[in-house]
Design an enzyme around this catalytic site. Structure first.
Site, PDB file in Angstrom:
ATOM      1  N   THR A 100       0.135 -23.415  12.086  1.00 50.89           N
ATOM      2  CA  THR A 100      -0.963 -23.621  11.267  1.00 50.89           C
ATOM      3  C   THR A 100      -0.217 -23.851   9.595  1.00 50.89           C
ATOM      4  OG1 THR A 100      -2.411 -22.409  12.400  1.00 50.89           O
ATOM      5  CG2 THR A 100      -2.869 -22.658  10.079  1.00 50.89           C
ATOM      6  N   GLY A 127      -1.170 -21.709  16.731  1.00 54.39           N
ATOM      7  CA  GLY A 127      -0.339 -20.736  16.451  1.00 54.39           C
ATOM      8  C   GLY A 127      -0.088 -20.275  14.919  1.00 54.39           C
ATOM      9  N   CYS A 128       0.314 -19.347  14.409  1.00 53.17           N
ATOM     10  CA  CYS A 128       0.368 -19.118  13.173  1.00 53.17           C
ATOM     11  C   CYS A 128       1.125 -19.868  12.575  1.00 53.17           C
ATOM     12  CB  CYS A 128       0.636 -17.281  12.815  1.00 53.17           C
ATOM     13  SG  CYS A 128       2.129 -16.852  13.819  1.00 53.17           S
ATOM     14  N   TYR A 129       2.605 -19.898  12.788  1.00 54.04           N
ATOM     15  CA  TYR A 129       3.447 -20.599  12.053  1.00 54.04           C
ATOM     16  C   TYR A 129       3.001 -22.199  12.208  1.00 54.04           C
ATOM     17  CZ  TYR A 129       7.119 -16.971  12.049  1.00 54.04           C
ATOM     18  OH  TYR A 129       7.835 -15.926  11.863  1.00 54.04           O
TER      19      TYR A 129
END
Lengths: 355, 355, 355, 355
Positions: free
Chosen positions: A162, A158-160
């Site tokens: 990462t 996921g973006c967060y």
């Protein structure tokens, strides 16, 4: 030039699908040969995205006809397929493709959580592919590079997570901080909310404003806790909270931690630099410089800065990424590179769009 | 209509000066009769601000000739003067005006810190008005309303402190939280950086980006700690850190605290609602609703929301204000209202500009 | 204070409805007693708009329960009703209300075009209220003040037409320009696109970008041509074209015309100043100053600037308004003021939110 | 890989200098070996631009030490030098470099106007290099490709002129329009205003607003008229006017023209498509699609759309570019490519950053 490896994309209408076309348009080793969408099948990609026109790859991509997602066809045409569809939908497609010998990078959350119960609890849906869940590799190269090279199925982070995990890893690895008092205050650009029609993400509802959302219950919490626990060697529960920025791309996580023993800025800086000195896609900024989302805009970099508050014995870690590139599609391509034997950073954008 | 009370403004060229003209333009009890600026004296206000034109107050204000800051002249013409000049400059002017019997609301930091040493340390300049420092009242109506009514000199609170202190006050007053583990993650619109030419706040450097700044050393830290310590009845040191938002106005503070004993969302909500139930300019949002800076844009409200993380025993407090109105000029007018015997909220904007 | 006149609002969920609540919240002579919405009936206004809370009018408005649009009930409770519903829907409601003796200000396009055929052609729907169409007054005070005072039904002007017509009126009135070569290049903030969920107006589709739309076929074209023809005393066809700005509020129209005879900047300036010298809600900016949308943000002003290109014999007129206030809800309230015998500008916001 | 051709950059601190580093970082045939700045000499490029770090070119560039602009040193190290300094400064440096056998691409206005008197009139400064002025080639590949290949000195076109000339060229070439009634309404992102500290381009002065500037007297007027006259085969005077957009990058020119004879949308479309069918860096959008600045963000494309207003006999041309890439640094690199015998589009970014 040697023939490029043919790849496919399931789900082309969202921002991650769009970003994959951008990244692949500049990739010397991969060629997009299939793009699917249930709602847009039959149209050319260019009719969806008028910017997919021009010479070379852009024009070729734009001329591609969007197809229905058909596992047979995808397997016949592609060596690897990216799944940019919502969680739950991805489970079944991944299984169908892998059964046919196609490698898969899944950009959804379906294979990120090792513990099926945790998945079912946070995502409120059953997981039907337990075997694949056990096999999937969490696609963060800085932690799982070797496993990614051998993987058939990569769960793209996921973006967060990462940004949070890369920010915390050096402090956890060197056991600098208490693991029971970690607070992550994360802020994301609006592209993270996706490309579906919705009043809440209209320009007039987001621009010139700022707000928190999903406090204490964001679905990326268990994903971060899973990896942080593995890094810490013990179960960690942490406070993860999210805010919506009036920008398109970019995540900045401000991570509040407490040092186990007093340390100087220089000492902490050295630990972080040592951890990432051989990593091509993480930049520890010089002491005194703090990351800005624009410095990673459109790129694969995770930029990290640290600030030690000697007065309070606290370490504040700042971690910035482009949520669509490093936080989604670019990282997916890094995963594909590793799975296919290409250099990890091949074709990935590194120079930010400034200003 | 009864004659309005004449007031003056020293320092008209910054955003707080500009905002004071906006607030005073709608004020039925105060009339701006002097506006000073060393660099712009001799010009009409309208030539600086073309929007100060039209019928009534706007036109009258626009026709005002900017003067040099002359204490004699200000004292002769005004019952109260707002100082919107940088810290250090304000000290001397405040003294000159008060000596002449004029009431003063100082928007700078010069009279906010009770402890002279702390001031001199954080602001790196001597304080030359110890007597006035002792006398000055910190102008947060929710804490010091009675004293403000009798004050000759009000130290108008800083923008970040306004949001942080109002957010923390109920939790401290009811002793809900540990005072040794408070983290304030604050985000401010760019108007907080002022109106001076500078590369760092150019549109192209701020728009579509996000960053932290001044971590661990923002000058509002001692101001927040001073008031929080008074509320807690003990010396509190806390972690206060700031970020720059690509918006014009607005501060959102996300305040991370730990509960002393487990509490539900409803219990905490009740404490906050009780604390502010009679306050006209603070709104505790309904449970489940979190503040957004746009809901207070252009207004005097401080909007507060709370989120209890029962899993972790944490209380997260969100506090939003308009940094120029509630965080500066509007609050200064509230202070003037109290000093001059007018209703506290008279003339203050309450309806936000939405969208 | 004398009792305020009770008014109603049909259609509260869009931006014009939202803006009406803002304007009415500061209005000393009108009180909102009904707000209707088919989809939200039964809820409190505050539950839709959390910013409608606090002391006085804001709190009162927030406590209002949204009702179904019922002509009987509206007629019993209100002396005047604002219609903020889509065109076509407004026709029928207007008729029902007027039949019951209620005055109506219609913010839709339903009663703006005097010629029914033109309406039916551009809006592709029949007009069922021919009598009312004949009776309706076009609600631009600078042109129709006297008629508005006597009106039962006001057709509130469109946002673009307001800026275009006010910009052109002095040049047409003084016969300065050729009427067969008028080009209006208009740019509008995104709030003009309304508050419905739509991919095209998502933050990520609008921010950091700019585009034209509806070229040569915007529905405001016949409305502008109707009023311009009346001002010119002859049928005028003109080129009207629209662009979407990445801002919330604001329209700037750049109007390109050709002078009949050579004139200086000063001569043209004098004509414009003379035309509007007694108008409270139009500001002709000093020579050399060009309007900016922020100077009218949140206000009722139309700001006008002129630039003469002596080299080419051209006159360029710039006209800026806030599309939601002057271009919609504020102008509707000005119309209501006139219809109800109140001063035209009563309760209207004049001080812009700067920055 | 063959050794890359060494190039230099004089003036690295502005946005065009910054953009050149971005474009060159991805260029396989050119290598930046010198970067100069009077004010920053002695520092590393990375200390100015923290985003110039990482593997490969980015890191190499970041490690470059900024030097004083010394013609000897530049000539010894570089085959070609880009000048990104203000007009007037560029004249002398260009002469010094060309005298030493170095090819030059000048991004300033100093060599764009063939007529020295016109230059001296619009730029209010003498031109001291008449010979070079006569020799310089206007660097728009679509018009002067052959001459650019042989040039020693390229005058890189202005940003607005690039969009305006490319938009008008097909209509002029096919003699579709009257040349005495051309109006260009141009809108530019704020990066066009440069990177110097200035109140007028602060975030809070530009964001959420829109305005015209420099009406009737923008310095790009004679440059556009020069090239348009050459294309038309007769002296053309036109109305060129500019506006400031609250976006970073992007220019959209809306060009109003009148058709000589009635034409359909399809006929005009065909003319434009034919004119640019072999051009790699111009895209004529399909009928019905209008350009958006985001579709060219970060790229070398000029996107063109046409709208015929059959009712009025008008042709409206829309032309969008990225002002920093196609409108400045990218076009400069295209020029360098041609001068150095490389493929015109080599190393130029084509995939836009979307969203």
């Amino acid at each position: 030039m040697a023939a490029r490896i043919p790849v496919g994309l399931v789900g082309v209408t969202g921002y991650t699908g769009m970003e994959l076309t951008r990244v692949l348009a500049g990739h010397p080793g991969l060629e997009l040969v299939r793009a699917t969408s249930r709602s847009e099948a039959g149209k050319s990609l260019r009719s969806l995205y008028p910017f997919l026109a021009g010479p070379g790859d852009l024009g070729r991509m734009g001329a591609l006809t969007v197809t229905q997602p058909d596992p047979e066809d995808l397997a016949a045409a592609c060596k690897l397929v990216f799944l940019a569809v919502p969680h739950k939908t991805a489970q079944e497609i991944a299984a169908q493709l892998i059964r046919r010998g196609v490698k898969v990078v899944d950009l959804s959350a379906d294979f990120r959580l090792r513990d099926r119960t945790t998945y079912e609890q946070w995502y409120a849906t059953p997981h039907t592919q337990a075997d694949l869940l056990a096999e999937a590799v969490y696609g963060l190269p800085e932690l799982y590079r070797a496993q990614m090279r051998r993987a058939r199925l990569i769960a793209n982070p996921g973006c967060y997570p990462t940004s949070a995990i890369l920010g915390l890893a050096p402090a956890l690895g060197a056991e600098l901080i208490h693991t029971d008092d970690i607070v992550i205050d994360a802020k994301s650009g609006t592209s993270g909310a996706g490309r579906k029609a919705s009043v809440g993400t209209l320009f007039c509802e987001v621009a010139d404003s700022f707000r928190a959302y999903n406090l204490t219950k964001h679905r990326h919490t268990p994903e971060i806790e899973q990896e942080v626990s593995l890094l810490a060697g013990a179960k960690v529960a942490l406070s993860f909270n999210t805010h919506l920025l009036p920008i398109g791309r970019g995540i900045l996580s401000t991570i509040y931690t407490r040092l186990k023993t007093p340390m100087t800025q220089a000492e902490v800086q050295a630990v972080f630099e040592a951890r990432y000195k051989d990593e091509p896609l993480v930049r520890v900024l010089p002491a005194g410089t703090l990351p800005e989302t624009r410095w990673v805009r459109g790129t694969m970099f995770c930029d990290i800065g640290v600030a030690v508050d000697e007065r309070l014995g606290r370490l504040i870690i700042l971690s910035a990424i482009d949520n669509l590139c490093r936080g989604a599609s670019g990282q997916a391509v890094a995963g594909a590179n590793l799975m296919l034997g290409l250099p990890e950073a091949e074709g990935l954008p590194l120079a930010p769009l400034m200003p």
